[in-house]
Enzyme design. Structure first.
Site, PDB file in Angstrom:
ATOM      1  N   TRP A 114      45.766  56.339  42.992  1.00 39.65           N
ATOM      2  CA  TRP A 114      45.286  55.953  41.667  1.00 39.65           C
ATOM      3  C   TRP A 114      43.766  56.030  41.611  1.00 39.65           C
ATOM      4  O   TRP A 114      43.198  56.550  40.638  1.00 39.65           O
ATOM      5  CB  TRP A 114      45.773  54.561  41.278  1.00 39.65           C
ATOM      6  CG  TRP A 114      47.270  54.473  41.168  1.00 39.65           C
ATOM      7  CD1 TRP A 114      48.088  53.684  41.914  1.00 39.65           C
ATOM      8  CD2 TRP A 114      48.122  55.215  40.283  1.00 39.65           C
ATOM      9  NE1 TRP A 114      49.397  53.882  41.540  1.00 39.65           N
ATOM     10  CE2 TRP A 114      49.445  54.813  40.551  1.00 39.65           C
ATOM     11  CE3 TRP A 114      47.890  56.190  39.298  1.00 39.65           C
ATOM     12  CZ2 TRP A 114      50.538  55.343  39.852  1.00 39.65           C
ATOM     13  CZ3 TRP A 114      48.980  56.713  38.612  1.00 39.65           C
ATOM     14  CH2 TRP A 114      50.278  56.288  38.893  1.00 39.65           C
ATOM     15  N   ASP A 154      40.438  48.794  38.312  1.00 43.65           N
ATOM     16  CA  ASP A 154      41.834  48.972  37.907  1.00 43.65           C
ATOM     17  C   ASP A 154      42.609  47.824  38.557  1.00 43.65           C
ATOM     18  O   ASP A 154      42.707  47.749  39.779  1.00 43.65           O
ATOM     19  CB  ASP A 154      42.310  50.338  38.423  1.00 43.65           C
ATOM     20  CG  ASP A 154      43.780  50.616  38.130  1.00 43.65           C
ATOM     21  OD1 ASP A 154      44.485  49.709  37.657  1.00 43.65           O
ATOM     22  OD2 ASP A 154      44.212  51.763  38.384  1.00 43.65           O
ATOM     23  N   LYS A 173      53.539  46.236  35.519  1.00 43.21           N
ATOM     24  CA  LYS A 173      53.700  45.662  36.860  1.00 43.21           C
ATOM     25  C   LYS A 173      53.853  44.133  36.765  1.00 43.21           C
ATOM     26  O   LYS A 173      54.765  43.564  37.322  1.00 43.21           O
ATOM     27  CB  LYS A 173      52.497  45.976  37.757  1.00 43.21           C
ATOM     28  CG  LYS A 173      52.037  47.420  37.999  1.00 43.21           C
ATOM     29  CD  LYS A 173      52.892  48.508  37.930  1.00 43.21           C
ATOM     30  CE  LYS A 173      52.655  49.934  38.188  1.00 43.21           C
ATOM     31  NZ  LYS A 173      51.386  50.526  38.254  1.00 43.21           N
TER      32      LYS A 173
HETATM   33  C1  LIG Z   1      50.903  51.982  38.034  1.00 44.88           C
HETATM   34  C2  LIG Z   1      49.444  52.141  38.233  1.00 44.88           C
HETATM   35  C3  LIG Z   1      48.688  53.049  37.470  1.00 44.88           C
HETATM   36  C4  LIG Z   1      49.294  53.948  36.437  1.00 44.88           C
HETATM   37  O1  LIG Z   1      49.603  53.229  35.340  1.00 44.88           O
HETATM   38  P1  LIG Z   1      50.155  53.926  33.994  1.00 44.88           P
HETATM   39  O2  LIG Z   1      50.207  52.755  33.071  1.00 44.88           O
HETATM   40  O3  LIG Z   1      51.488  54.507  34.333  1.00 44.88           O
HETATM   41  O4  LIG Z   1      49.178  54.952  33.581  1.00 44.88           O
HETATM   42  C5  LIG Z   1      47.336  53.090  37.699  1.00 44.88           C
HETATM   43  N1  LIG Z   1      46.742  52.297  38.603  1.00 44.88           N
HETATM   44  C6  LIG Z   1      47.444  51.427  39.354  1.00 44.88           C
HETATM   45  C7  LIG Z   1      46.741  50.578  40.354  1.00 44.88           C
HETATM   46  C8  LIG Z   1      48.814  51.326  39.194  1.00 44.88           C
HETATM   47  O5  LIG Z   1      49.515  50.454  39.940  1.00 44.88           O
END
Ligand SMILES: *Cc1c(COP(=O)(O)O)cnc(C)c1O
Length: 360
Positions: free
Chosen positions: A102, A172, A196
């Site tokens: 990511w 993030d 999540k």
């Molecule tokens: C799941 C995840 C993403 C991607 O998220 P989307 O909402 O599917 O774009 C990005 N960063 C992290 C840390 C994630 O766990």
């Protein structure tokens, strides 16, 4: 009906209590005669829902007044572009710490819009640790430094933030939001996809310091400009109404549990049960260095692909689903987000013990 223990990395479990409330309100929300899904986002009922969700999130995370809370769409992945488009416009430089897929995707996206620099990486050991940095590693002219706080695929977490001085820190937090208290004032931007730890997929939460809004590149599409959404209280266009509504229910649930301090304690207890077993087991091994272990995502392996596959299959047959690891790490991964009850982890460990005995 038998609900399984779902260890999916995302979309993942929601608290049963939240699902029940949503079910009870499915056909009629309050006395509106309609479901939240069918309601105008401009109605006074919906206005109350989104405002209460924001107020509860501000309360739970202790978000200072000089931060905007935005409910956007496009997932965390859209933030990979939105962050540089809006922030990388002073010196056109940004520093990235590469701690997994990511983080790497965010870095590559930023490189399309300016000088993105990979300051440190743990790719050499399959991202099984968080690389150490010092203040001197960062470019003083960087418009921001980006980290992925909890690395969902690899199971690492920044337990300490990098020392970036006065450079805005962007994180993030998709897979650790609301898992424990976080000092929002240490960040320029925090963002998270909902699926999540917050709600069904659809809404992306952005928490951004107000002074970082209003400096977007000219090429920035209207919908990708933070200003657009800040000026319109996340109602420039139709927001992901239902996802925001469920997020609001989850915020209320967290308050009932006792807030983020209580959540942290529960998450630490849950993770400890699993990590203690991994440290003691002769068959199962955690893949991450102990000091950087995530509270939310716990990857582990047996060392044998055959045994891994057997374990995943038998786990599924016993009601522990979605425990297969990401293809880049192999083995297994147990995602134990807020909604995973402690009993789920206890029962998983009992099952692992039994599997180890039977297959020794
Ligand atoms: C799941 C995840 C993403 C991607 O998220 P989307 O909402 O599917 O774009 C990005 N960063 C992290 C840390 C994630 O766990």
């Amino acid at each position: 009906m038998a609900r399984v223990y779902n260890f999916s990395a995302g979309p993942s479990m929601l608290p049963e209590e939240v699902l029940k409330t949503a079910a009870n309100e499915m056909l009629e929300y309050g006395s509106t005669g309609q479901s939240v899904m069918e309601m105008s986002h401009r109605s006074k009922e919906y206005d109350a829902i989104i405002k209460q969700a924001e107020a509860d999130l501000r309360d739970i995370m202790n978000i200072p007044d000089n931060y905007e809370v935005l409910f956007l769409q496009g997932g965390a992945s859209t933030q990979f572009a939105m962050v540089p488009l809006n922030l990388m416009n002073k010196n056109h430089k940004a520093d990235y710490i590469i701690t997994g897929q990511w983080a790497n995707k965010a870095y590559k996206e930023a490189a399309r819009y300016g000088n993105a620099r990979a300051v440190a990486s743990s790719a050499d050991k399959t991202y099984s640790y968080i690389p150490k940095t010092t203040a001197a590693d960062f470019d003083k002219e960087a418009d921001y430094v980006h980290i992925c706080m909890n690395n969902t695929i690899y199971g690492t977490k920044f337990h300490q933030l990098p020392d970036v001085g006065n450079i805005p820190l962007v994180a993030d937090i998709s897979s650790c939001i609301l898992s424990e208290p976080i000092d929002v004032s240490k960040f320029g931007v925090l963002y998270a996809g909902a699926q999540k730890n917050v709600a069904p997929a659809g809404v992306t939460i952005v928490i951004i310091r107000k002074d970082l809004i209003g400096n977007a590149m000219d090429i920035t599409p209207t919908m990708l400009n933070y200003q657009t959404h800040a000026d319109n209280a996340s109602m420039f266009n139709t927001p992901p109404c239902y996802s925001i509504y469920v997020a609001g229910l989850v915020f209320k649930w967290i308050k009932k549990v006792g807030g983020l301090e209580a959540m942290k304690k529960i998450n630490e207890d849950k993770a400890k049960i699993l990590y203690d077993f991994l440290d003691m087991s002769k068959m199962f091994k955690g893949t991450v260095v102990p000091e950087d272990r995530s509270l939310m995502n716990v990857p582990f392996v047996t060392g044998s692909d055959e045994l891994d596959a057997k374990f995943v299959a038998e786990a599924k047959a016993n009601g522990f689903v979605n425990i297969k690891g990401h293809r880049s790490v192999g083995g297994m991964r147990a995602s134990i987000y807020n909604a995973m009850p402690i009993d789920g982890v206890k029962k998983l460990v009992e099952f692992m013990k039994k599997f180890e005995e039977e297959n020794a």
